[in-house]
Design an enzyme around this catalytic site. Structure first.
Site, PDB file in Angstrom:
ATOM      1  N   LYS A 109      11.369  32.644 -42.333  1.00  0.00           N
ATOM      2  CA  LYS A 109      11.113  32.002 -43.621  1.00  0.00           C
ATOM      3  C   LYS A 109      10.152  32.870 -44.424  1.00  0.00           C
ATOM      4  CE  LYS A 109       9.645  27.556 -45.610  1.00  0.00           C
ATOM      5  NZ  LYS A 109       9.210  26.175 -45.318  1.00  0.00           N
TER       6      LYS A 109
ATOM      7  N   SER B 206      11.699  22.365 -47.462  1.00  0.00           N
ATOM      8  CA  SER B 206      11.620  23.640 -48.142  1.00  0.00           C
ATOM      9  C   SER B 206      12.248  24.793 -47.353  1.00  0.00           C
ATOM     10  CB  SER B 206      10.148  23.969 -48.415  1.00  0.00           C
ATOM     11  OG  SER B 206       9.434  24.158 -47.199  1.00  0.00           O
TER      12      SER B 206
ATOM     13  N   SER C 162       9.963  19.632 -43.768  1.00  0.00           N
ATOM     14  CA  SER C 162      10.661  20.834 -44.237  1.00  0.00           C
ATOM     15  C   SER C 162      11.375  21.642 -43.172  1.00  0.00           C
ATOM     16  CB  SER C 162       9.677  21.742 -44.988  1.00  0.00           C
ATOM     17  OG  SER C 162       9.319  21.161 -46.218  1.00  0.00           O
TER      18      SER C 162
END
Length: 492
Positions: free
Chosen positions: A79, A154, A178
């Site tokens: 990420k 997210s 998330s």
């Protein structure tokens, strides 16, 4: 060699160790898939092909020399919230579009030490603020199951990359769901560990008392392999807990589902907006666990209505404090030709941050301001303790707590949900972060539009092994985690 992306982490590990294929061949396979497919999905912000091939060659040499770990040579996507030395780290924001990190986050460094090969950095909601991955400065990531739908957020890029078979597994972060919500939307397994189990050093902060890193993969077994690398104490992170780490892979069959007491909060299944298909699939999965020997126990979680207001005072308040460092002075975006220092601050921040981030900073700054601090932030912290106590009381009678991971399946891109609608979509996940508990998403079927549905299991502190074990055994008895979106079936 055309179906390497269909192999589990264990099969990849065994194949590399047995010289059925090399890490270079495996890495090239994934890089070709990314080049062919990712234009449709938009999961990657940065693809590090040259570095990945160099790491793959080093992994092959380590395997040949007998110096390999179980994951040496296996590719991974990170990420874009984790700092990566010499590679752009953006947090999905214009503010950090030009930021090249001078160091590695602990999670990244541990991955390198284990021999993992970094394919690149994947997309996300800006500064991890969002539930759709649409707030990214680099554009919206698409859900591989339906390209006109969001992958969740997210950690939407992390989930989409795995769901499209553009990485075997990925790192994600979870501040209020998330990891679990994107895993649910994309038909994957995602684990949010206990707060303090995984180091936050080098992870760009959103809300420091809530953020936690974790794995996203196809199965609990795949997640366990990555947890064996990620978990552990880190002296560089003052919130990291110095506690023995389990061998999560070895413990996959360590918890018997037979006799497991699963708490069913009646409040969770009467939430306004819970989709009928989601409710049906979750109830079917619980029935399956009951058939496997678990006992379903109805419980009360009386603080449910306080989750959203409490979270959306604490998280923005911490975000307002954390993001004050992005001021156009030290690093990141700087406005052109500022008239004076105030103009530099104002325009750098208003031009560098997107709408959702600005909105949360304003809410948080208001909650922390003189005259409102006690009425809002301090009161929210007191309610947070009551939410934690609510869970601990429930765990006196049950081993795990079951819930949907989200009240709906994936939204359409451009649905333009109001802030309140989007925040209410986090109703099942945010309390886990407020309490610091571990929780996992497991895919349990599809709705009428063939969009994935997820079951969430919440555990008591430090029960990651138990959660992984229960989901692993469920996945031995079902095949939902093996289902693939049509785009994932494409061969590079």
């Amino acid at each position: 060699m055309t179906d390497l992306h269909r192999l589990s982490i264990r099969e990849l590990s065994e194949g590399l160790a047995g010289a059925k294929f090399s890490s270079r061949e495996l890495t090239e396979h994934y890089l070709k898939r990314i080049a062919k497919i990712d234009a449709q999905v938009q999961s990657y912000v940065t693809v590090t092909a040259e570095q990945a091939l160099a790491q793959a060659d080093a992994a092959d040499a380590a395997i040949k020399a007998g110096n390999a770990t179980s994951l040496t040579g296996v590719p991974i996507a990170h990420k874009d919230i984790f700092c990566t030395q010499g590679i752009k780290t953006t947090a999905g924001s214009k503010m950090l579009d030009n930021f090249i990190s001078p160091y590695d986050a602990t999670i990244v460094a541990k991955g390198k030490a284990a021999g993992l090969v970094t394919l690149g950095k994947v997309n996300m909601d800006e500064f991890a603020m969002g539930s759709t991955s649409e707030s990214s400065y680099f554009g919206a990531t698409k859900n591989p199951w339906a390209l006109d739908h969001v992958p969740g957020g997210s950690s939407g890029g992390s989930a989409a990359a795995v769901a499209a078979d553009l990485a075997p597994f990925s790192t994600g972060t979870d501040t209020g769901g998330s990891i679990r919500q994107p895993a649910s939307f994309c038909g994957l397994t995602g684990l949010k560990p206990t707060y303090g189990r995984v180091s936050r050093f080098g992870m760009i902060a959103y809300a420091s008392s809530l953020d936690q890193g974790g794995p996203i993969a196809r199965s609990a077994e795949d997640c366990a392999y990555l947890m064996n690398v990620m978990a552990g104490h880190d002296a560089k992170d003052s919130t990291s807990v110095n506690k023995d780490v389990d061998d999560y892979v070895a413990n996959l069959n360590g918890t018997s589902v037979k006799g497991l007491r699963i708490g069913i909060p009646k409040q969770y299944f009467n939430v306004h907006g819970l989709d009928a298909d989601v409710k049906a699939r979750v109830e079917e999965s619980l029935k399956k666990l009951e058939e496997m020997g678990a006992t379903l126990v109805e419980i009360d979680l009386n603080m449910t209505e306080a989750y959203v207001p409490t979270y959306y005072l604490i998280a923005p308040a911490e975000a307002s404090s954390n993001l004050s460092r992005f001021d156009g002075v030290r690093y990141g975006y700087r406005c052109e030709d500022p008239k004076d220092i105030m103009d530099l601050y104002k325009r750098s921040r208003s031009e560098g941050f997107g709408k959702e981030v600005q909105q949360r900073i304003l809410i948080g700054t208001y909650a922390l301001s003189a005259g409102y601090y006690d009425a809002y932030y301090v009161k929210a912290q007191k309610v947070r303790r009551l939410i934690q106590q609510d869970f601990l009381k429930a765990f006196e009678n049950v081993d795990v707590i079951a819930a949907p991971s989200a009240p709906t399946t994936a939204y359409r891109i451009g649905a333009n949900l109001s802030p309140v609608e989007m925040y209410l979509g986090d109703i099942y996940t945010i309390a886990v972060n407020l309490a610091g508990l571990p929780a996992i998403n497991a895919p349990v079927g599809f709705d009428k539009d063939n969009l994935p549905v997820g079951l969430q299991l919440i555990g008591n502190y430090w029960s990651e092994s138990q959660l992984l074990s229960v989901v692993h055994q469920y996945q031995q008895a079902t095949d939902w985690h093996t289902k693939r979106a049509a785009i994932a079936e494409e061969n590079a």
